[in-house]
Design a protein around this motif. Structure first.
Motif, PDB file in Angstrom:
ATOM      1  N   GLY A   1       8.978  11.764   4.092  1.00  0.00           N
ATOM      2  CA  GLY A   1       8.646  11.184   5.383  1.00  0.00           C
ATOM      3  C   GLY A   1       7.493  10.215   5.362  1.00  0.00           C
ATOM      4  N   ARG A   2       6.872  10.000   4.205  1.00  0.00           N
ATOM      5  CA  ARG A   2       5.700   9.132   4.124  1.00  0.00           C
ATOM      6  C   ARG A   2       6.006   7.794   3.457  1.00  0.00           C
ATOM      7  NH1 ARG A   2       1.123  12.495   1.254  1.00  0.00           N
ATOM      8  NH2 ARG A   2      -0.100  10.657   1.863  1.00  0.00           N
ATOM      9  N   LEU A   3       7.211   7.633   2.938  1.00  0.00           N
ATOM     10  CA  LEU A   3       7.580   6.414   2.228  1.00  0.00           C
ATOM     11  C   LEU A   3       8.829   5.793   2.828  1.00  0.00           C
ATOM     12  CD1 LEU A   3       7.316   7.739  -1.457  1.00  0.00           C
ATOM     13  CD2 LEU A   3       5.555   6.468  -0.227  1.00  0.00           C
ATOM     14  N   ASP A   4       8.820   4.479   2.979  1.00  0.00           N
ATOM     15  CA  ASP A   4      10.087   3.831   3.292  1.00  0.00           C
ATOM     16  C   ASP A   4      10.817   3.609   1.969  1.00  0.00           C
ATOM     17  OD1 ASP A   4       9.100   1.497   2.057  1.00  0.00           O
ATOM     18  OD2 ASP A   4       8.492   0.598   3.958  1.00  0.00           O
ATOM     19  N   LEU A   5      12.013   3.059   2.024  1.00  0.00           N
ATOM     20  CA  LEU A   5      12.836   2.967   0.825  1.00  0.00           C
ATOM     21  C   LEU A   5      12.226   2.031  -0.218  1.00  0.00           C
ATOM     22  CD1 LEU A   5      15.335   4.068  -0.442  1.00  0.00           C
ATOM     23  CD2 LEU A   5      16.686   2.312   0.702  1.00  0.00           C
ATOM     24  N   ALA A   6      11.594   0.954   0.220  1.00  0.00           N
ATOM     25  CA  ALA A   6      10.963   0.029  -0.725  1.00  0.00           C
ATOM     26  C   ALA A   6       9.790   0.699  -1.430  1.00  0.00           C
ATOM     27  CB  ALA A   6      10.510  -1.233  -0.001  1.00  0.00           C
ATOM     28  N   GLN A   7       8.984   1.460  -0.689  1.00  0.00           N
ATOM     29  CA  GLN A   7       7.869   2.187  -1.301  1.00  0.00           C
ATOM     30  C   GLN A   7       8.369   3.254  -2.266  1.00  0.00           C
ATOM     31  OE1 GLN A   7       6.058   3.378   2.458  1.00  0.00           O
ATOM     32  NE2 GLN A   7       4.302   2.061   2.050  1.00  0.00           N
ATOM     33  N   LEU A   8       9.455   3.925  -1.873  1.00  0.00           N
ATOM     34  CA  LEU A   8      10.041   4.940  -2.750  1.00  0.00           C
ATOM     35  C   LEU A   8      10.490   4.311  -4.065  1.00  0.00           C
ATOM     36  CD1 LEU A   8      10.993   7.907  -3.031  1.00  0.00           C
ATOM     37  CD2 LEU A   8      13.192   7.161  -2.117  1.00  0.00           C
ATOM     38  N   ALA A   9      11.103   3.136  -3.983  1.00  0.00           N
ATOM     39  CA  ALA A   9      11.538   2.442  -5.193  1.00  0.00           C
ATOM     40  C   ALA A   9      10.351   2.104  -6.089  1.00  0.00           C
ATOM     41  CB  ALA A   9      12.295   1.166  -4.817  1.00  0.00           C
ATOM     42  N   GLN A  10       9.224   1.698  -5.484  1.00  0.00           N
ATOM     43  CA  GLN A  10       8.031   1.402  -6.265  1.00  0.00           C
ATOM     44  C   GLN A  10       7.510   2.649  -6.971  1.00  0.00           C
ATOM     45  OE1 GLN A  10       5.600  -0.567  -3.179  1.00  0.00           O
ATOM     46  NE2 GLN A  10       5.691  -2.404  -4.450  1.00  0.00           N
ATOM     47  N   MET A  11       7.567   3.781  -6.292  1.00  0.00           N
ATOM     48  CA  MET A  11       7.128   5.035  -6.895  1.00  0.00           C
ATOM     49  C   MET A  11       8.040   5.430  -8.056  1.00  0.00           C
ATOM     50  SD  MET A  11       4.372   6.454  -5.441  1.00  0.00           S
ATOM     51  CE  MET A  11       4.542   8.198  -5.813  1.00  0.00           C
ATOM     52  N   ILE A  12       9.326   5.277  -7.868  1.00  0.00           N
ATOM     53  CA  ILE A  12      10.287   5.665  -8.903  1.00  0.00           C
ATOM     54  C   ILE A  12      10.092   4.831 -10.172  1.00  0.00           C
ATOM     55  CG2 ILE A  12      12.752   5.555  -9.496  1.00  0.00           C
ATOM     56  CD1 ILE A  12      13.381   6.604  -6.721  1.00  0.00           C
ATOM     57  N   GLN A  13       9.749   3.563 -10.015  1.00  0.00           N
ATOM     58  CA  GLN A  13       9.562   2.686 -11.172  1.00  0.00           C
ATOM     59  C   GLN A  13       8.500   3.203 -12.135  1.00  0.00           C
ATOM     60  OE1 GLN A  13       9.628  -1.757 -10.543  1.00  0.00           O
ATOM     61  NE2 GLN A  13       9.602  -1.126  -8.413  1.00  0.00           N
ATOM     62  N   LYS A  14       7.519   3.945 -11.628  1.00  0.00           N
ATOM     63  CA  LYS A  14       6.404   4.418 -12.454  1.00  0.00           C
ATOM     64  C   LYS A  14       6.506   5.900 -12.799  1.00  0.00           C
ATOM     65  CE  LYS A  14       3.277   0.966 -10.474  1.00  0.00           C
ATOM     66  NZ  LYS A  14       2.007   0.740  -9.713  1.00  0.00           N
ATOM     67  N   ALA A  15       7.617   6.526 -12.402  1.00  0.00           N
ATOM     68  CA  ALA A  15       7.784   7.956 -12.659  1.00  0.00           C
ATOM     69  C   ALA A  15       8.223   8.191 -14.108  1.00  0.00           C
ATOM     70  CB  ALA A  15       8.803   8.539 -11.695  1.00  0.00           C
ATOM     71  N   ALA A  16       7.935   9.391 -14.599  1.00  0.00           N
ATOM     72  CA  ALA A  16       8.414   9.787 -15.925  1.00  0.00           C
ATOM     73  C   ALA A  16       9.806  10.397 -15.825  1.00  0.00           C
ATOM     74  CB  ALA A  16       7.451  10.790 -16.554  1.00  0.00           C
ATOM     75  N   PHE A  17      10.088  10.971 -14.658  1.00  0.00           N
ATOM     76  CA  PHE A  17      11.346  11.699 -14.529  1.00  0.00           C
ATOM     77  C   PHE A  17      11.655  11.912 -13.055  1.00  0.00           C
ATOM     78  CE2 PHE A  17      13.927  15.636 -14.608  1.00  0.00           C
ATOM     79  CZ  PHE A  17      14.921  15.226 -15.487  1.00  0.00           C
ATOM     80  N   VAL A  18      12.949  11.882 -12.704  1.00  0.00           N
ATOM     81  CA  VAL A  18      13.413  12.129 -11.336  1.00  0.00           C
ATOM     82  C   VAL A  18      14.452  13.235 -11.387  1.00  0.00           C
ATOM     83  CG1 VAL A  18      14.660  11.182  -9.364  1.00  0.00           C
ATOM     84  CG2 VAL A  18      12.945   9.788 -10.533  1.00  0.00           C
ATOM     85  N   PHE A  19      14.274  14.234 -10.519  1.00  0.00           N
ATOM     86  CA  PHE A  19      15.186  15.369 -10.483  1.00  0.00           C
ATOM     87  C   PHE A  19      15.510  15.700  -9.031  1.00  0.00           C
ATOM     88  CE2 PHE A  19      15.484  20.121 -10.140  1.00  0.00           C
ATOM     89  CZ  PHE A  19      16.775  20.229 -10.657  1.00  0.00           C
TER      90      PHE A  19
ATOM     91  N   THR B   1       0.833  -1.198   0.000  1.00  0.00           N
ATOM     92  CA  THR B   1       0.000   0.000   0.000  1.00  0.00           C
ATOM     93  C   THR B   1       0.869   1.252   0.000  1.00  0.00           C
ATOM     94  OG1 THR B   1      -1.708  -1.161   1.252  1.00  0.00           O
ATOM     95  CG2 THR B   1      -1.835   1.244   1.192  1.00  0.00           C
ATOM     96  N   LEU B   2       0.566   2.162  -0.927  1.00  0.00           N
ATOM     97  CA  LEU B   2       1.281   3.431  -1.004  1.00  0.00           C
ATOM     98  C   LEU B   2       0.362   4.549  -0.514  1.00  0.00           C
ATOM     99  CD1 LEU B   2       2.942   2.992  -4.524  1.00  0.00           C
ATOM    100  CD2 LEU B   2       4.023   2.713  -2.298  1.00  0.00           C
ATOM    101  N   PRO B   3       0.929   5.627   0.015  1.00  0.00           N
ATOM    102  CA  PRO B   3       0.095   6.724   0.540  1.00  0.00           C
ATOM    103  C   PRO B   3      -0.618   7.516  -0.539  1.00  0.00           C
ATOM    104  CG  PRO B   3       2.423   7.281   0.672  1.00  0.00           C
ATOM    105  CD  PRO B   3       2.351   5.850   0.262  1.00  0.00           C
ATOM    106  N   VAL B   4      -0.269   7.312  -1.807  1.00  0.00           N
ATOM    107  CA  VAL B   4      -0.932   8.010  -2.904  1.00  0.00           C
ATOM    108  C   VAL B   4      -1.282   7.004  -3.993  1.00  0.00           C
ATOM    109  CG1 VAL B   4       0.182  10.236  -2.527  1.00  0.00           C
ATOM    110  CG2 VAL B   4       1.291   8.548  -3.991  1.00  0.00           C
ATOM    111  N   SER B   5      -2.323   7.303  -4.732  1.00  0.00           N
ATOM    112  CA  SER B   5      -2.721   6.492  -5.876  1.00  0.00           C
ATOM    113  C   SER B   5      -2.583   7.374  -7.106  1.00  0.00           C
ATOM    114  CB  SER B   5      -4.163   6.008  -5.715  1.00  0.00           C
ATOM    115  OG  SER B   5      -4.566   5.263  -6.841  1.00  0.00           O
ATOM    116  N   ALA B   6      -1.410   7.282  -7.742  1.00  0.00           N
ATOM    117  CA  ALA B   6      -1.084   8.214  -8.826  1.00  0.00           C
ATOM    118  C   ALA B   6      -1.024   7.497 -10.161  1.00  0.00           C
ATOM    119  CB  ALA B   6       0.257   8.886  -8.542  1.00  0.00           C
ATOM    120  N   THR B   7      -1.435   8.203 -11.200  1.00  0.00           N
ATOM    121  CA  THR B   7      -1.313   7.694 -12.560  1.00  0.00           C
ATOM    122  C   THR B   7       0.146   7.761 -12.976  1.00  0.00           C
ATOM    123  OG1 THR B   7      -3.522   8.528 -13.079  1.00  0.00           O
ATOM    124  CG2 THR B   7      -2.091   7.975 -14.937  1.00  0.00           C
TER     125      THR B   7
END
Length: 398
Positions: free
Chosen positions: A287-305, A212-218
Motif C-alpha cells: 500500500g505504500r508503493l505505486d507500480l512504478a516505485q515497485l518496479a524500481q524496488m524490484i530492480q535492486k532486489a536479490a530475490f522475489v518470492f 522518492t521511495l518510502p524506504v532507503s534500502a541497501t
C-alpha cells in the motif's frame, strides 16, 4: 436479505442479456464498421492483468516495428494498475483505459463507438466476450486476433459470433502452451519473421529517475508478495511466515512484504508470527508503493518470492531471481516458463507447485470450481497442500 438477492439476480440477468445482445449485434456489424480512409493508428487490447502485460513485452517491440509508421495505442482495464507502468513504455504512443466490469462497462461501448483505427489487435488467447464487444464497436480497417480456446465464452454460439467479427484469426498450436509461446505465434502471424518465445524485456520502459521511495534500502534485500488477485491462489499466511523466518535466519539482508493497501492485514499477521528478534529486518511496503516505485524496488532486489502475481513476472523481466507458489490450474499457461532462447534459461522463475495431483489443470479442463473446496475464497487444495519445508528446500537450492 432474500429481496436483496433477488434484485441482484435480476440485475445480473439483465446485464448478461445486454452483453449477449451487444456481442451478437456488433460482431454481425463489425465488417461494415470501417473508417473512411486511413487513420494512422493501431490499437492493442490488453484488458487482462499486469502479468499478461509483462509477458506481452517479449514481443511488443517487434510488433511495433511492423507498424512503425502508425500511432500505437494500448487499451487497459481501469481496475488494473497496469497503466501506472505502461505510461513509461517508450514503445507505445498512448493508452486508453475503459471499464469492463460493473454497469459502467456499457458506457465504454459508446466510448469505443466513436474511435477509429487502421488495425485493432486482440492478442489474448482466452478472450472475454465483453472485450470483443469493445473491439467490434470501434471502427477498424482490420481486426486481428489469435485463435481462442473459447474458455470464457458462455456458449459455443457466442464464441462463433465473436470469431465472425474478426477479419483475420492467427492460427496457433492447440492445447496448453505458455503465454510466451502464444505471444510469439501472434507476432509471426503479424509478419514478424523468426520470432521465438523469449523472456519479457523491460529495457524500453524508462522509469522516472530520482523518484522518492518510502524506504532507503541497501540493494540485496528480499521481496515477498503474500497476496494475489484471487484469494483461492493465496498460500496461507502462516506458511509464508515460516519461509520468511528461514530467510531472516539465513541471510542478513532486509525482507519487505509487498502488495496493495488491501494486503496490509495479511502482512501484519505474518509479522506477528515472526520471532521478535528478527522483526527489525522485516518491513511492510504493501500500500505504500505505486507500480512504478515497485518496479524500481524490484530492480535492486536479490530475490522475489510470492504467489502467482504480476510481481514475479516483473522480476523476471528485470532478470531478478524469483519463485512463485502456483496453483495446478495455472500450470502450462503461465508457469513454468516455456521459452525458445536457451541463453535466457538462467533467468526463468522457479515454479513451486504440487506435482502429480489428480486434479491437475482443472481450469484448463473446464472445472471452474475446486472439487476439494466448496468456498472458492479459501485457498485451493493444490496450494494448501504445499508445505513450507518443501518451499524452503527449493529456495535453498537457488
Amino acid at each position: 436479505m432474500r429481496q436483496a438477492k433477488k434484485k441482484k439476480s435480476i440485475r445480473t440477468s439483465i446485464s448478461l442479456f445486454l452483453e449477449k445482445s451487444l456481442l451478437w449485434y456488433f460482431s454481425l456489424r463489425a465488417k461494415t464498421r470501417r473508417p473512411q480512409g486511413r487513420c494512422g493508428k493501431i490499437l492493442v487490447v490488453r484488458t487482462d492483468g499486469l502479468g499478461d502485460y509483462i509477458l506481452w513485452l517479449s514481443v511488443e517491440q517487434k510488433i511495433r516495428e511492423q507498424y512503425q509508421d502508425k500511432h500505437m495505442e494500448l487499451l487497459f482495464d481501469k481496475r488494473k494498475p497496469t497503466p501506472q507502468l505502461a505510461r513509461y513504455d517508450r514503445v507505445i504512443d498512448s493508452f486508453l483505459s475503459v471499464h469492463i466490469v460493473t454497469w459502467k462497462r456499457f458506457l465504454s461501448v459508446f466510448q469505443m463507438y466513436r474511435r477509429s483505427y487502421d488495425v485493432i489487435i486482440q492478442p489474448v488467447y482466452s478472450r472475454l466476450a465483453f472485450t470483443d464487444i469493445l473491439v467490434f464497436a470501434a471502427k477498424a480497417s482490420e481486426r486481428i486476433t489469435i485463435d481462442s480456446n473459447g474458455q470464457f465464452f458462455a456458449s459455443k454460439a457466442e464464441w462463433k459470433w465473436s470469431d465472425r467479427g474478426y477479419d483475420r484469426i492467427v492460427p496457433c498450436q492447440k492445447g496448453t502452451r505458455h503465454e510466451l509461446i502464444r505471444c510469439a505465434e501472434l507476432a509471426r502471424g503479424l509478419g514478424v519473421k523468426n520470432c521465438r518465445a523469449s523472456l519479457p524485456d523491460m529495457s524500453r520502459i524508462f522509469l522516472p529517475s530520482g523518484q522518492t521511495l518510502p524506504v532507503s534500502a541497501t540493494p540485496g534485500y528480499r521481496m515477498v508478495f503474500p497476496s494475489a488477485s484471487w484469494k483461492g491462489k493465496m498460500w496461507e499466511a502462516e506458511k509464508f511466515a515460516a519461509v520468511i523466518q528461514w530467510m531472516l535466519e539465513t541471510f542478513e539482508d532486509a525482507v519487505y512484504l509487498c502488495g496493495d493497501a488491501q494486503d496490509v492485514s495479511v502482512c501484519q499477521r505474518i509479522i506477528h508470527m515472526i520471532h521478535p528478534m528478527y522483526r527489525k529486518r522485516l518491513s511492510i511496503l504493501a500500500g505504500r508503493l505505486d507500480l512504478a516505485q515497485l518496479a524500481q524496488m524490484i530492480q535492486k532486489a536479490a530475490f522475489v518470492f510470492g504467489n502467482d502475481t504480476g510481481a514475479v513476472h516483473l522480476a523476471t523481466a528485470y532478470r531478478i531471481k524469483a519463485a512463485a507458489v502456483v496453483a495446478e490450474r495455472e500450470i502450462g499457461r503461465f508457469f513454468p516458463y516455456e521459452i525458445q532462447c536457451p541463453q535466457q534459461e538462467a533467468y526463468i522463475p522457479v515454479c513451486i507447485h504440487q506435482q502429480g495431483i489428480s486434479c491437475s489443470r482443472c481450469l484448463l479442463r473446464g472445472e471452474q470450481v475446486c472439487r476439494y473446496k466448496k468456498n472458492m475464497t479459501d485457498t485451493v487444495h493444490c496450494i494448501s497442500s504445499i508445505q513450507p519445508e518443501n518451499v524452503i528446500q527449493v529456495l535453498r537450492e537457488l
